[in-house]
Structures are given as structure tokens and as C-alpha cells.
Design a protein around this motif. Structure first.
Motif, short mmCIF file in Angstrom:
data_model
loop_
_atom_site.label_atom_id
_atom_site.label_comp_id
_atom_site.label_asym_id
_atom_site.label_seq_id
_atom_site.Cartn_x
_atom_site.Cartn_y
_atom_site.Cartn_z
N ALA A 115 0.80 -1.22 0.00
CA ALA A 115 0.00 0.00 0.00
C ALA A 115 0.84 1.27 0.00
O ALA A 115 0.29 2.37 0.12
N THR A 116 2.15 1.15 -0.13
CA THR A 116 3.05 2.31 0.00
C THR A 116 3.62 2.74 -1.36
O THR A 116 4.07 1.91 -2.15
N TRP A 117 3.58 4.04 -1.59
CA TRP A 117 4.35 4.67 -2.68
C TRP A 117 5.23 5.75 -2.07
O TRP A 117 4.74 6.59 -1.30
N ILE A 118 6.51 5.69 -2.35
CA ILE A 118 7.43 6.71 -1.86
C ILE A 118 7.57 7.79 -2.92
O ILE A 118 8.02 7.51 -4.04
N GLY A 119 7.18 9.01 -2.58
CA GLY A 119 7.21 10.10 -3.52
C GLY A 119 8.61 10.63 -3.75
O GLY A 119 9.57 10.25 -3.05
N PRO A 120 8.77 11.54 -4.71
CA PRO A 120 10.09 12.11 -5.02
C PRO A 120 10.74 12.80 -3.83
O PRO A 120 11.96 12.90 -3.75
N ASP A 121 9.89 13.30 -2.91
CA ASP A 121 10.43 13.99 -1.74
C ASP A 121 10.74 13.04 -0.58
O ASP A 121 11.09 13.48 0.51
N GLY A 122 10.57 11.72 -0.84
CA GLY A 122 10.84 10.73 0.20
C GLY A 122 9.68 10.48 1.13
O GLY A 122 9.78 9.66 2.05
N GLU A 123 8.55 11.18 0.92
CA GLU A 123 7.36 11.00 1.76
C GLU A 123 6.64 9.71 1.39
O GLU A 123 6.64 9.28 0.23
N ARG A 124 5.99 9.12 2.38
CA ARG A 124 5.24 7.88 2.19
C ARG A 124 3.78 8.20 1.86
O ARG A 124 3.11 8.90 2.61
#
Length: 511
Positions: A377-386
Motif C-alpha cells: 500500500a506504499t508509494w514513496i514520492g520524489p520527496d521521500g514522503e510515504r
């Protein structure tokens, strides 16, 4: 040193403040039972003290297997008030599923009422310190007797990251997962939903769904925050619902589409009977366009549509936007962010379909003992946020409104092309003879997979006639290879079609 150390006002805090400032005002009404805030919080304190006497410690889980009743509300909020973790169980599932969820949660106490007492397999719950029933039952503590022996205890001191509740998913796509909300998250739900759904002091909220549903928790938490009154229906029935709205001049309620459909179909419904409503929120499953239009006409500016997950992403379509963006599910609620991702997990441009992901203060702490599900259920965005993956397919328009296309796992891949069943369903439901429809993929020698419609319709339409009518209005790749008529579609209590069951039923179909 600052005057005040800020932090979230937790559910135990809200209960305590309401008992102080709204002591004589009604908090809970169920049938002939009416409790003021002072009485309700005292009952919560006695229940929490009873759990302590049974040997429970802060953080222990309390399984709640109950039909809607005053005791259900006391057990739910009394558990949280005492620093325990409420685990409300969907009572509509099979007995084995009830037991598996209680075992998975690690429940140290179980509370049950009515016919559900006999459903609990005590032998499968070795960690349970005590079972509590609403009536005298051998081997069980009786609810009122147990609580009457206690003095109300003060609220527990809880940390923002302490667990508040575990709500199990609807299980439409496999074994239910335990969704953990901590106290900080639940405080955010109370604040954000009260703003988005226009709760205010003095609200009179009607709860007609099971109190195990997060849809009911939206209403309960928002009502708790503003010190309103919660009116609880033991079970949903249109005549009783309309009578309650009129009698108590209900201002707020939450429903699922199947309930609204039954209200509109009832000869007893008239807009004047629900004129007191200020906020009617519908969510749980998509509203078919004809039904949504009928609801908009019947309930006017009180109607709001919410798209959301118990895991924590919410958008709301406000009444002011109904006229121009009625096919959407609105914009993110306060503090929420969302992005649409393509098949390579890259953000999509406006107007392009992809998976909906989001983050914000409503986000769950995680799935209980399911690191695999947390990772999925996790996607790590370009800014490192979950970010939270929803598994839903949607798109944003130029104004920022979200449109739901379909469930990612319901998507049909036919001849290498992505086909979204919801697009086909929206066409089929427009036929006057059709009252319900679900489209699934079945095996095809030519295409690998092809769309088939499972339809509830009256006898005025023939199979081939309806298929030809629909296919004339569908794109070439969307065309139905077949139609099956049934008496009813399988649905969960929130009204979601159980497509998993349909796919299992028709898995040997070859078209």
C-alpha cells in the motif's frame, strides 16, 4: 515556558470535556434509552473500570461483536476512554471470520449481544481474559451487572501514537486486514470530517449503519467533537428512519447508496419529511448516475458525496459543486494531498487515468501485523514522503476534481487493452429495465479476457436485446460478450458489489 503545550485533543479528552460542558444535554438516544453526556461518560468510565478488573491493561484490545444498541456505544467509547483499543467486528460475516478477526487482533476481552453471543468460539480465544454479554449467559459476565459494580474511573492518559481502534476491511478482495488508527489520526478524523461535513454544536446525528463501519465512525467522531446528540437505529428500515428524522429533526446522517435507493423507492418518502437535514453524506460505493441525480433532486443542498478509504484518504463533493461537477467525487478534505500515478508510478497529467495515491493526517498507522500489506500500500514520492496507494483508478480535471474510474484489480485486460468495468456499468444501468449491474472479465479464446455483465432487470427485456442496446452505446473494445440475468448481486453491508464472488462463480465461463 509556553502557557499551553499543544497536542491533539484525543477521544478520551473529548468525552471528558463533553461531560463537563454539555453535562445535561443528550449524548445518546437508542429507542427508549436516552443518556446525557454526564451519564454516557460515567457509563464509559464504569465499563473501563470493569475491563481493568478483568485484568486488561492499557493497549489491550477489546473485540466488540454487537448489533447497534446503547451498550455498543458504551463498549466502544468506554474501551477507548480507558486506554484500551476498540476492535468493532462486522457482524454480517460468517462465524469463522468473526473468530479469525478476534484471534488476529489479539483481543483480551470480547463483548457481544443478541444472537452474536452464541457465535463466539471461546475455545479459539485462549488469550481472552473475559467475555461480556448483554444478558445472563453461563461463562459470560453480564454487561449491566458487571458495570453496575464499578465506580466511574477517570479517562486514561494516552499518547498521540497509541492505538485507538482496529477496524477490519470489508474483505471484498480477500481476507480482511486490520486497519489501525492511533489517537492522533482519530482526532484528525473528528476535526477534518466535522469541517468537511458541516457539523456544529447542537447537531442531531442519525446512525443507521452498523457501528462497526468506519462510515458510522465518521458520524460518531464528528458528533463527539462538537458535543451533539447521536441517535442510533438498531437496524435500518425506511419507515422507521423517516419517522426518526421527523420526530427528532435530525440534522446530520451518513448512508450508503443502497440505503438511499431504498428511501427513494419507498412510497413513504417525501422531501418534506427530511427537510431538517443539513448534511446527508453518502459513501461506501459509487452512486450510479441516475440514482445520484435523483438524490440531488430529493435532498438538495443537504447532500454531499464522500469518496474515501478507512485507511485514510477522503475527498468530498460539496453541494455548491454539484451543478458543475456532479459526476466527480469532489476535492480532498482539509489537509489531504492526492496524486494520480501511471503504470510506471509516475504522476499523470490532468485528464489521464491512473492509480489514486494520497497522504494526510487521516492516514492509518498501518495494517495490524501485515508488513506485506503495508509495503503493497506504499508509494514513496520524489520527496521521500510515504503515500497511501488506494488501488482505485481515477483522474483529475483541470479544476482539481477527482473522478473515479474503477478499482485497479477489477480492470479487465482484453487483447492487451485496459477496460474499466465501471464505464460499461454506467451505460447498462441507463436502460429502464435494469435496476443493478456488475461487469466482470471472463475467459475468451480470442481476447484472453472479455467483459460480461451480471444484470438485475425486469422481464421486459431479453438477454440479446439488452446486449445489443448496450453495445451500440459502448466503444468497440468495451462491448459485452455476454449478459447473465440474476435476482440480486452479492453486496457487503456498505453496498459494495462483491465482484470477487462473481468472478469465482463465473470463472469457468468461456465466451
Amino acid at each position: 515556558m509556553p502557557w499551553y503545550q499543544p497536542g491533539p485533543v484525543t477521544v478520551p479528552d473529548m468525552l471528558t470535556l463533553n461531560a463537563r460542558w454539555h453535562a445535561r444535554q443528550p449524548a445518546l438516544v437508542v429507542g427508549d434509552t436516552e443518556l446525557t453526556w454526564a451519564e454516557f461518560v460515567a457509563a464509559c468510565g464504569r465499563f473501563a473500570a470493569a475491563l481493568e478488573r478483568l485484568g486488561l491493561e492499557p493497549g489491550d484490545r477489546v473485540g466488540i461483536v454487537m448489533n447497534n444498541a446503547a451498550e455498543t456505544a458504551i463498549a466502544t467509547f468506554g474501551s477507548i476512554y480507558g486506554g484500551f483499543v476498540a476492535v468493532p467486528i462486522n457482524v454480517s460475516v460468517a462465524d469463522a471470520a468473526v473468530t479469525s478477526m478476534l484471534v488476529n487482533s489479539g483481543a483480551r476481552a470480547v463483548v457481544a449481544n443478541g444472537e452474536h453471543v452464541a457465535r463466539i468460539d471461546r475455545g479459539a480465544l485462549p488469550s481472552v481474559a473475559g467475555c461480556i454479554a448483554d444478558r445472563s449467559t453461563p461463562g459470560w459476565h453480564e454487561f449491566s451487572t458487571l458495570c453496575a459494580a464499578e465506580q466511574p474511573r477517570p479517562p486514561a492518559t494516552v499518547a498521540p501514537t497509541d492505538e485507538c481502534n482496529i477496524i477490519y476491511s470489508s474483505g471484498t478482495t480477500g481476507l480482511p486486514k486490520g486497519i489501525v488508527h492511533d489517537h492522533r489520526c482519530r482526532a484528525a478524523w473528528a476535526y477534518d470530517m466535522s469541517i468537511a461535513l458541516r457539523y456544529r454544536p447542537g447537531v442531531r446525528t442519525l446512525c443507521s449503519l452498523g457501528m462497526y463501519s468506519n462510515i458510522s465512525w465518521v458520524a460518531m467522531l464528528a458528533t463527539l467533537l462538537v458535543g451533539g446528540t447521536l441517535y442510533v437505529m438498531p437496524r435500518f428500515a425506511v419507515p422507521q428512519l423517516l419517522t426518526l428524522i421527523e420526530r427528532y429533526q435530525i440534522t446530520h446522517t451518513t448512508m450508503v447508496p443502497v440505503q438511499l435507493q431504498r428511501i427513494l423507492d419507498s412510497d413513504e418518502f417525501a422531501p418534506a419529511r427530511v427537510a431538517s437535514l443539513e448534511s446527508l453524506m453518502c459513501c461506501g460505493s459509487p452512486l450510479a448516475p441516475p440514482v445520484k441525480q435523483a438524490v440531488m433532486n430529493a435532498f438538495g443542498s443537504a447532500f454531499l458525496e464522500l469518496y474515501g478509504l478507512t485507511e485514510g484518504l477522503v475527498t468530498v463533493l460539496q453541494p455548491d459543486d454539484m451543478a458543475t461537477h456532479w459526476r466527480s467525487v469532489g476535492k480532498p478534505s482539509p489537509g489531504q494531498h492526492l496524486v494520480i500515478l501511471d503504470a510506471n508510478d509516475k504522476p499523470c497529467p490532468v485528464g489521464t487515468s491512473g492509480e489514486i495515491v494520497g497522504r494526510g493526517p487521516l492516514q492509518m498507522a498501518g495494517y495490524h501485523e501485515r508488513p506485506d500489506a503495508n509495503e503493497e500500500a506504499t508509494w514513496i514520492g520524489p520527496d521521500g514522503e510515504r503515500w497511501l496507494r488506494t488501488g482505485d483508478i481515477g483522474q483529475l480535471d483541470a479544476d482539481g476534481f477527482l473522478y473515479i474510474v474503477d478499482r485497479k484489480k477489477d480492470m479487465i485486460i482484453s487483447g492487451g487493452q485496459n477496460i474499466y468495468p465501471a464505464d460499461i456499468e454506467a451505460v447498462v444501468i441507463e436502460h429502464a429495465a435494469v435496476s443493478d449491474v456488475a461487469v466482470i472479465g471472463v475467459a475468451s479464446e480470442r481476447w484472453g479476457e472479455t467483459p460480461m455483465a451480471v444484470v438485475v432487470a425486469d422481464s421486459s427485456i431479453a438477454n440479446d436485446t439488452l446486449r445489443d442496446w448496450a453495445n451500440a452505446r459502448l466503444g468497440k473494445q468495451q462491448r459485452l460478450a455476454g449478459i447473465v440475468f440474476v435476482d440480486a448481486l452479492p453486496r457487503n453491508p456498505n453496498g459494495k458489489v462483491l465482484k470477487r464472488d462473481l468472478r469465482a462463480q463465473y470463472r469457468d465461463t468461456l465466451i
